[in-house]
Enzyme design. Structure first.
Site, PDB file in Angstrom:
ATOM      1  N   GLU A 103      87.240 -55.849 102.393  1.00  0.00           N
ATOM      2  CA  GLU A 103      86.532 -56.616 103.422  1.00  0.00           C
ATOM      3  C   GLU A 103      85.065 -56.216 103.520  1.00  0.00           C
ATOM      4  O   GLU A 103      84.341 -56.717 104.368  1.00  0.00           O
ATOM      5  CB  GLU A 103      87.230 -56.426 104.781  1.00  0.00           C
ATOM      6  CG  GLU A 103      88.668 -56.938 104.777  1.00  0.00           C
ATOM      7  CD  GLU A 103      89.347 -56.904 106.134  1.00  0.00           C
ATOM      8  OE1 GLU A 103      88.745 -56.391 107.101  1.00  0.00           O
ATOM      9  OE2 GLU A 103      90.496 -57.389 106.224  1.00  0.00           O
TER      10      GLU A 103
ATOM     11  N   GLY B 286      91.934 -50.882 118.035  1.00  0.00           N
ATOM     12  CA  GLY B 286      93.282 -50.491 118.447  1.00  0.00           C
ATOM     13  C   GLY B 286      93.673 -50.939 119.838  1.00  0.00           C
ATOM     14  O   GLY B 286      94.545 -50.323 120.457  1.00  0.00           O
TER      15      GLY B 286
ATOM     16  N   GLU C 163      95.579 -53.127 121.051  1.00  0.00           N
ATOM     17  CA  GLU C 163      96.997 -53.390 121.303  1.00  0.00           C
ATOM     18  C   GLU C 163      97.831 -52.112 121.352  1.00  0.00           C
ATOM     19  O   GLU C 163      98.990 -52.138 121.751  1.00  0.00           O
ATOM     20  CB  GLU C 163      97.566 -54.318 120.228  1.00  0.00           C
ATOM     21  CG  GLU C 163      97.139 -55.768 120.359  1.00  0.00           C
ATOM     22  CD  GLU C 163      95.764 -56.040 119.775  1.00  0.00           C
ATOM     23  OE1 GLU C 163      95.132 -55.091 119.254  1.00  0.00           O
ATOM     24  OE2 GLU C 163      95.310 -57.195 119.839  1.00  0.00           O
TER      25      GLU C 163
ATOM     26  N   THR D 179      87.979 -53.016 122.576  1.00  0.00           N
ATOM     27  CA  THR D 179      87.444 -52.168 121.505  1.00  0.00           C
ATOM     28  C   THR D 179      86.313 -52.849 120.740  1.00  0.00           C
ATOM     29  O   THR D 179      86.287 -54.062 120.573  1.00  0.00           O
ATOM     30  CB  THR D 179      88.547 -51.764 120.519  1.00  0.00           C
ATOM     31  OG1 THR D 179      89.263 -52.926 120.125  1.00  0.00           O
ATOM     32  CG2 THR D 179      89.484 -50.766 121.154  1.00  0.00           C
TER      33      THR D 179
ATOM     34  N   ASP E 228      94.143 -62.666 123.146  1.00  0.00           N
ATOM     35  CA  ASP E 228      93.586 -61.926 122.000  1.00  0.00           C
ATOM     36  C   ASP E 228      92.277 -62.559 121.533  1.00  0.00           C
ATOM     37  O   ASP E 228      91.951 -62.534 120.354  1.00  0.00           O
ATOM     38  CB  ASP E 228      94.604 -61.865 120.840  1.00  0.00           C
ATOM     39  CG  ASP E 228      94.185 -60.896 119.739  1.00  0.00           C
ATOM     40  OD1 ASP E 228      93.340 -60.017 120.003  1.00  0.00           O
ATOM     41  OD2 ASP E 228      94.683 -61.031 118.608  1.00  0.00           O
TER      42      ASP E 228
ATOM     43  N   TRP F 148      86.691 -62.066 111.768  1.00  0.00           N
ATOM     44  CA  TRP F 148      85.608 -61.153 111.402  1.00  0.00           C
ATOM     45  C   TRP F 148      84.811 -61.637 110.189  1.00  0.00           C
ATOM     46  O   TRP F 148      83.706 -61.121 109.941  1.00  0.00           O
ATOM     47  CB  TRP F 148      86.163 -59.751 111.110  1.00  0.00           C
ATOM     48  CG  TRP F 148      87.149 -59.774 109.984  1.00  0.00           C
ATOM     49  CD1 TRP F 148      88.507 -59.898 110.091  1.00  0.00           C
ATOM     50  CD2 TRP F 148      86.867 -59.764 108.590  1.00  0.00           C
ATOM     51  NE1 TRP F 148      89.073 -59.961 108.847  1.00  0.00           N
ATOM     52  CE2 TRP F 148      88.095 -59.880 107.904  1.00  0.00           C
ATOM     53  CE3 TRP F 148      85.691 -59.658 107.849  1.00  0.00           C
ATOM     54  CZ2 TRP F 148      88.187 -59.900 106.508  1.00  0.00           C
ATOM     55  CZ3 TRP F 148      85.779 -59.679 106.460  1.00  0.00           C
ATOM     56  CH2 TRP F 148      87.009 -59.798 105.796  1.00  0.00           C
TER      57      TRP F 148
ATOM     58  N   CYS G 108     107.925 -53.793 111.059  1.00  0.00           N
ATOM     59  CA  CYS G 108     107.626 -53.919 109.627  1.00  0.00           C
ATOM     60  C   CYS G 108     106.759 -55.131 109.303  1.00  0.00           C
ATOM     61  O   CYS G 108     105.993 -55.117 108.332  1.00  0.00           O
ATOM     62  CB  CYS G 108     108.924 -54.024 108.816  1.00  0.00           C
ATOM     63  SG  CYS G 108     110.251 -52.945 109.393  1.00  0.00           S
TER      64      CYS G 108
ATOM     65  N   MET H 257     102.966 -45.597 103.480  1.00  0.00           N
ATOM     66  CA  MET H 257     104.165 -46.041 104.201  1.00  0.00           C
ATOM     67  C   MET H 257     104.561 -44.954 105.194  1.00  0.00           C
ATOM     68  O   MET H 257     105.077 -43.901 104.816  1.00  0.00           O
ATOM     69  CB  MET H 257     105.290 -46.302 103.187  1.00  0.00           C
ATOM     70  CG  MET H 257     106.649 -46.594 103.822  1.00  0.00           C
ATOM     71  SD  MET H 257     106.661 -48.089 104.861  1.00  0.00           S
ATOM     72  CE  MET H 257     108.135 -47.781 105.840  1.00  0.00           C
TER      73      MET H 257
HETATM   74 CA    CA Z   1      93.296 -57.979 118.836  1.00  0.00          CA
END
Ligand code: CA
Length: 702
Positions: A102, A214, A216, A272, A337, A425, A631, A673
């Site tokens: 990114e 972060g 959430e 944030t 959000d 973004w 997951c 992981m």
């Molecule tokens: Ca968010």
């Protein structure tokens, strides 16, 4: 003593002097290491004067958005609408794996610097792609558990012979631009809280500006400034108030606390600063874009209502002290959000016959904002996609007018835009010649529904959304459309638009060659005419390039470069994107007459026969619920991977045999992981495994 020495070294570099570096930090001290004496400074240093005068050296790309105004426009025109048909690949670097890229690279005096996967920094010869050095800050790879969207990084900053990067585990590091050796590093976050950094720093007045992400996961957002020479904290500004009983850090926090209710601090609150900054050196203001509320659902977060400052806001801060100057909140009482962390572009526009210094942003909420950047006054705001959470933005109050019947307080509602926004973004670009802003937009509605069972989980995902909500009427017609939109910011209207086959496309660059450049999700790198949108050139690159492209020149030869590696929130969770990520993630540079070639992509994987399972339907359904919560964020909802992390339906017999040790013990921590033994029992694990096997069998039989 150390700080004074740095002041001497940097005296010639820092525009506004060193005094601010001697201020006491406004928050808890951070640990800073200075491993070795600084090597001799290289000849070509980046400083504020040089970034402010970036148009005098268009061959370089000195700061994240090229200039402090973040326009992502280049005055270079050797490659132009007349000859772009001769564009070819100059060089490329294939990276290991398919993790998302990114980052917008920097180019300084013939060297291209970029961050890649897992925060590895590369410096390469910008004309040839030959590696000069690499630096691996070795971030904690299992920290991905506390990040929504993979081990990504959006770029670097340069100042005084150093290159700066924020790491996924919350460190800010400075490495020597000439050698790649560590100069200093400092932990910018509490490592016992789920903060992460994915955004690019900016350096203004000798201070490295960095935020974190972060919302959430239950944290309180803030932005910090560190001395570029020493890594010492200079100032910190929290974006949401903490527990009032602990006292307020400043009057702005006291004011903000009036707009909250309940015990929001127990959830962190969010807000944030995970991506965007801009800087106006004349006003000496740093602009900060803030994120969504944590949790998203405002009745949970602040049960008595209120605007919840400074969520989803643009905040103007004094660059030297971090003191609050003004704010504009795009989404008061944020509930969807709808971050305002999207890129901010500074420009001078003629509005109602008068030149205005403006700030432009297309945040997630679907409106395009033009704001007076000296005062924060709203000049205009109009929707760039279909919007059904608000009818319009009221110019008199500066606030959106919510559509009450579309609130999801009582029942699920299909809302446009959804959590991926109208624009995320992926950076947009402003072309001063055409006067247009080129925006990678998506139209994606989403069914919002409050989780009636919500209980806050420290370190867990706390959106407050109901994972088992019945789809509301109309949800089957949920849209998922992407386009490159050319928007006139003065008229607030569309100039042209190019329809794209997939919603999640790349960041945008525009140039004086009448070009607009963007990677498409279907694996093409494409160039359009900036004035009309006519497609001029494209090349298949085997992956959707989501990062912002750049252009630069070496020895008077112009290049266009991009980090190509499909990924981001939509891909990780959305899945179904495998065909768009055929090749490895890679760095690509193009020039006129370039003749480099990509290797053909590897053949698609063959699915091994899945194991049999005796699990009953009830356990499989329970496994699905657990899978979606724990997951799906990385391996794709419904176990359809976006091609970045392993597609669990394709697990080999050997991996099935290791499933328990991978998920509970964490034997693959080293490749990212994490272990989940703190939240999963052996029985839960078996249910998840049964669900994955069931999904594999369903796919195998198709
Ligand atoms: Ca968010």
């Amino acid at each position: 003593m150390k700080r004074s020495l740095a002041c001497l070294i940097f005296l010639s570099l820092i525009i506004s002097g060193c005094s601010s570096g001697d201020k006491e930090p406004t928050a808890t001290a951070t640990t800073t290491t200075t491993p070795a004496a600084r090597p001799a400074l290289p000849a070509n240093l980046v400083d504020g004067k040089r970034i402010i005068a970036a148009d005098a050296e268009p061959g370089n790309w000195l700061s994240h958005g090229r200039t402090y105004n973040e326009q992502r426009y280049s005055p270079l025109d050797p490659i132009n609408a007349g000859n772009v048909g001769q564009l070819g690949l100059a060089w490329h670097i294939d990276l290991d794996g398919k993790q998302a890229l990114e980052a917008t690279p920097l180019v300084i005096d013939g060297v291209l610097y970029t961050s890649t996967v897992w925060n590895v920094i590369l410096a390469v010869d910008a004309a040839t792609g030959k590696e000069l050095w690499s630096y691996d800050p070795l971030p904690r790879r299992d920290w991905t558990r506390y990040m929504c969207c993979g081990p990504v990084n959006r770029g670097l900053a340069a100042w005084g012979g150093n290159i700066y990067e924020g790491t996924i585990d919350g460190r800010l590091i400075a490495v020597d631009a000439a050698t790649g050796k560590l100069v200093w590093e400092t932990q910018t976050t509490d490592p016992n809280q789920p903060y992460s950094i994915t955004g690019a720093p900016r350096v203004v007045n000798g201070k490295v500006i960095i935020g974190n992400g972060g919302s959430e996961y239950g944290i309180r957002g803030y932005v910090s400034a560190y001395d570029a020479g020493t890594g010492a904290l200079v100032w910190r500004f929290y974006t949401v108030p903490g527990d009032p009983k602990a006292g307020f850090e400043n009057p702005a926090m006291e004011m903000a606390a009036q707009t909250w209710s309940g015990e929001w601090w127990k959830y962190g609150g969010g807000g944030t600063v995970w991506d965007s900054f801009a800087f106006d050196p004349e006003l000496n203001l740093v602009y900060v874009g803030t994120g969504n509320g944590g949790p998203w659902v405002r009745e949970i977060r602040s049960p008595g209502g209120g605007d919840n400052l400074f969520l989803s806001s643009i905040i103007a801060l004094n660059a030297d002290t971090g003191e609050y100057v003004w704010h504009y909140q795009t989404t008061p009482g944020e509930n969807w959000d709808f971050t305002a962390t999207q890129q901010m572009i500074l420009a001078e526009l003629e509005i109602d016959g008068a030149p205005r210094k403006v700030l432009m942003q297309a945040p997630k909420n679907g409106f395009f904002y033009v704001i007076d950047r000296a005062t924060g006054e709203l000049l205009s705001a109009e929707p760039i996609v279909p919007v059904n959470w608000a009818s319009h933005v009221d110019k008199a109050t500066g606030k959106p007018v919510e559509i009450a019947e579309n609130l999801y307080t009582e029942e699920a509602k299909l809302i446009s835009p959804g959590p991926n926004g109208a624009h995320d973004w992926q950076p947009m670009s402003f072309h001063p010649g055409t006067g247009l802003v080129y925006i990678p937009i998506h139209e994606m509605s989403w069914a919002y529904s409050r989780d009636p069972e919500f209980k806050f989980k420290p370190f867990g995902w706390n959106a407050g959304q109901n994972p088992n909500a019945a789809a509301p009427p109309g949800a089957t017609e949920a849209t998922a459309r992407g386009a490159l939109l050319a928007w006139d910011p003065i008229k607030q209207s569309k100039a042209w638009e190019v329809d794209l086959v997939h919603p999640w496309n790349g960041g945008v660059l525009s140039t004086a060659g009448n070009l607009v450049i963007e990677g498409a999700a279907d694996g093409r790198f494409v160039i359009y005419r900036a004035d009309t949108g006519e497609k001029l050139w494209e090349m298949p690159i085997q992956t959707g390039a989501v990062a912002g492209p750049i252009t630069y020149s070496v020895n008077d030869e112009q290049y266009i470069a991009v980090n190509a590696g499909w990924g981001g929130a939509y891909v990780l969770m959305g899945g179904g994107a495998g065909p768009m990520h055929q090749g490895p993630s890679r760095i690509l540079a193009f020039k006129l007459g370039g003749a480099d070639q990509l290797s053909p992509p590897p053949p698609p994987p063959v699915m091994p026969e899945p194991p049999t399972s005796t699990a009953n339907a009830e356990d499989i359904a329970a496994g699905q619920g657990l899978y979606m919560g724990l997951c799906g964020n990385c391996h794709g909802f419904y176990a359809i991977s976006g091609g970045i992390n392993p597609d669990l339906r394709y697990m080999s017999a050997e991996t099935h045999g290791l499933f328990r040790d991978i998920v509970l013990v964490g034997i693959r921590r080293g490749v990212g992981m994490p272990a989940f033994n703190d939240v999963l029992s052996e029985t839960d694990l078996e249910k998840i495994h049964a669900y994955v096997i069931n999904r594999a069998r369903e796919t195998y039989q198709e």
